[in-house]
Design an enzyme around this catalytic site. Sequence first.
Site, PDB file in Angstrom:
ATOM      1  N   LYS A  12       0.818  -1.215   0.000  1.00  0.00           N
ATOM      2  CA  LYS A  12       0.000   0.000   0.000  1.00  0.00           C
ATOM      3  C   LYS A  12       0.859   1.276   0.000  1.00  0.00           C
ATOM      4  O   LYS A  12       2.067   1.210   0.185  1.00  0.00           O
ATOM      5  CB  LYS A  12      -0.975  -0.037   1.181  1.00  0.00           C
ATOM      6  CG  LYS A  12      -1.914  -1.262   1.149  1.00  0.00           C
ATOM      7  CD  LYS A  12      -2.982  -1.162   0.057  1.00  0.00           C
ATOM      8  CE  LYS A  12      -3.583  -2.475  -0.399  1.00  0.00           C
ATOM      9  NZ  LYS A  12      -4.347  -3.229   0.560  1.00  0.00           N
TER      10      LYS A  12
HETATM   11  C1  LIG Z   1      -5.417  -4.369   0.780  1.00  0.00           C
HETATM   12  C2  LIG Z   1      -6.886  -4.166   0.795  1.00  0.00           C
HETATM   13  C3  LIG Z   1      -7.657  -4.464   1.928  1.00  0.00           C
HETATM   14  C4  LIG Z   1      -7.113  -5.228   3.095  1.00  0.00           C
HETATM   15  O1  LIG Z   1      -6.111  -4.576   3.802  1.00  0.00           O
HETATM   16  P1  LIG Z   1      -5.324  -5.373   4.952  1.00  0.00           P
HETATM   17  O2  LIG Z   1      -4.575  -4.278   5.670  1.00  0.00           O
HETATM   18  O3  LIG Z   1      -4.418  -6.345   4.270  1.00  0.00           O
HETATM   19  O4  LIG Z   1      -6.324  -6.017   5.827  1.00  0.00           O
HETATM   20  C5  LIG Z   1      -8.985  -4.110   1.924  1.00  0.00           C
HETATM   21  N1  LIG Z   1      -9.555  -3.524   0.862  1.00  0.00           N
HETATM   22  C6  LIG Z   1      -8.865  -3.263  -0.263  1.00  0.00           C
HETATM   23  C7  LIG Z   1      -9.564  -2.605  -1.409  1.00  0.00           C
HETATM   24  C8  LIG Z   1      -7.503  -3.590  -0.341  1.00  0.00           C
HETATM   25  O5  LIG Z   1      -6.828  -3.370  -1.476  1.00  0.00           O
END
Ligand SMILES: *Cc1c(COP(=O)(O)O)cnc(C)c1O
Length: 390
Positions: free
Chosen positions: A188
């Site tokens: 991210k």
């Molecule tokens: C990565 C992601 C998540 C989950 O995030 P985590 O921190 O891994 O739980 C949720 N929604 C979207 C759209 C994502 O890309």
Amino acid sequence: MNKNSETEFIPFHRPYFDEDEISEVTDTIKSGWWTMGPKTQKFEEEFRKYIGSEYAVSTSSWTTGAHLVLEALGLKPGDEVIVPAITFTASAEVVCYFNAKPVIVDVDIDTLNISPEEIKKHITSKTRAIIAVHYAGLPCEMDLIRAIAKNHNLFILEDAAHALPAWLNGEKIGKLGDAVCFSFYATKTLSAGEGGMICTNNEKIAQRCKLMRLHGINKDAWKRYDNDGDWFYEVTAPGYKYNLTDIQSALALAQLKKLEMMWTKRKIIAERYNEGVKDNCFVKTPAIVKNRESAYHLYTIQIELERLKINRAQFINELKNRGIGTSVHFIPLYRHSFYREKFSLSPDNFPVSENIFNRIISLPIWPGMNDTQIERVINNVNEVSKIFKK
Ligand SMILES: *Cc1c(COP(=O)(O)O)cnc(C)c1O
């Protein structure tokens, strides 16, 4: 420049960091306080100030944060929550934790965001909430979605896993929703390896999330091992173990300082891609929408299948053979066996998502990409299109 810069594999993602991350983490290790503590408190406060929300509660992931928000909302078995088809499973699985029903709906053909029209069509007497995913970092049509939610007394949980930072009508995503969850997962735009943040202006939601994040203990439970901490605490609810650690917060603090610098770098890459493929009639570039500024977390092209001799999987393979790493965001929820079988879904119910799914390819867009790498992505997308045109 790397000696193999013309042939070296360009990964889909690579984290961006420098000495700051290393010294923050080293500092934390040397401090002796490794789990949730002063660094986590500092990160929460700095993140809250950056976003401009009243409250910010850190969590171990987006998923655990969203679980806490829906628990605070009091989601019940049989309740319905509207979720877009094109998203990661986390957006919908958190609804299933409560034996509630994720009502999966089609997306907008241009932005790939949840369609307000589809939301309206799927509201029933059981609908409690809407999960609005800001796909790729481009904000949803929140004005319309908020109006719908207000009319039907629905809660909005914004999935801002891609939307850090992003702006709607000049306002940062994260400070206007009922609750907004961010992710600090490895890929991210701000990464702590794993981690998440709940931003909200709702005091009750914030307090409940804070309580349930750490075992339902009724005070700043993490302080109980501090010098002036007290051994006494009381458990007031069957909470969870969903906290962030100081080692992660150290990484996150260093990343937060360079968040907008990294954003600028991604934006420049997106603009170069837009320019680089603008004469290529075989690929469609991501939507640009007035008054919405994307986080540019993903750069997702759609290939014009009708004009090509190859399908999406083959296009990805051709890019891979030319040293370009790509990915697909996302396999629509209704295509996964769990959702398909449990909720009797068929691709026929999702004509837009199904059409889009067969065309989407996410290209690399990470802040450390150099000019040669950016050029190679553009040239190879154009070359594959040309070679395999009908
Ligand atoms: C990565 C992601 C998540 C989950 O995030 P985590 O921190 O891994 O739980 C949720 N929604 C979207 C759209 C994502 O890309």
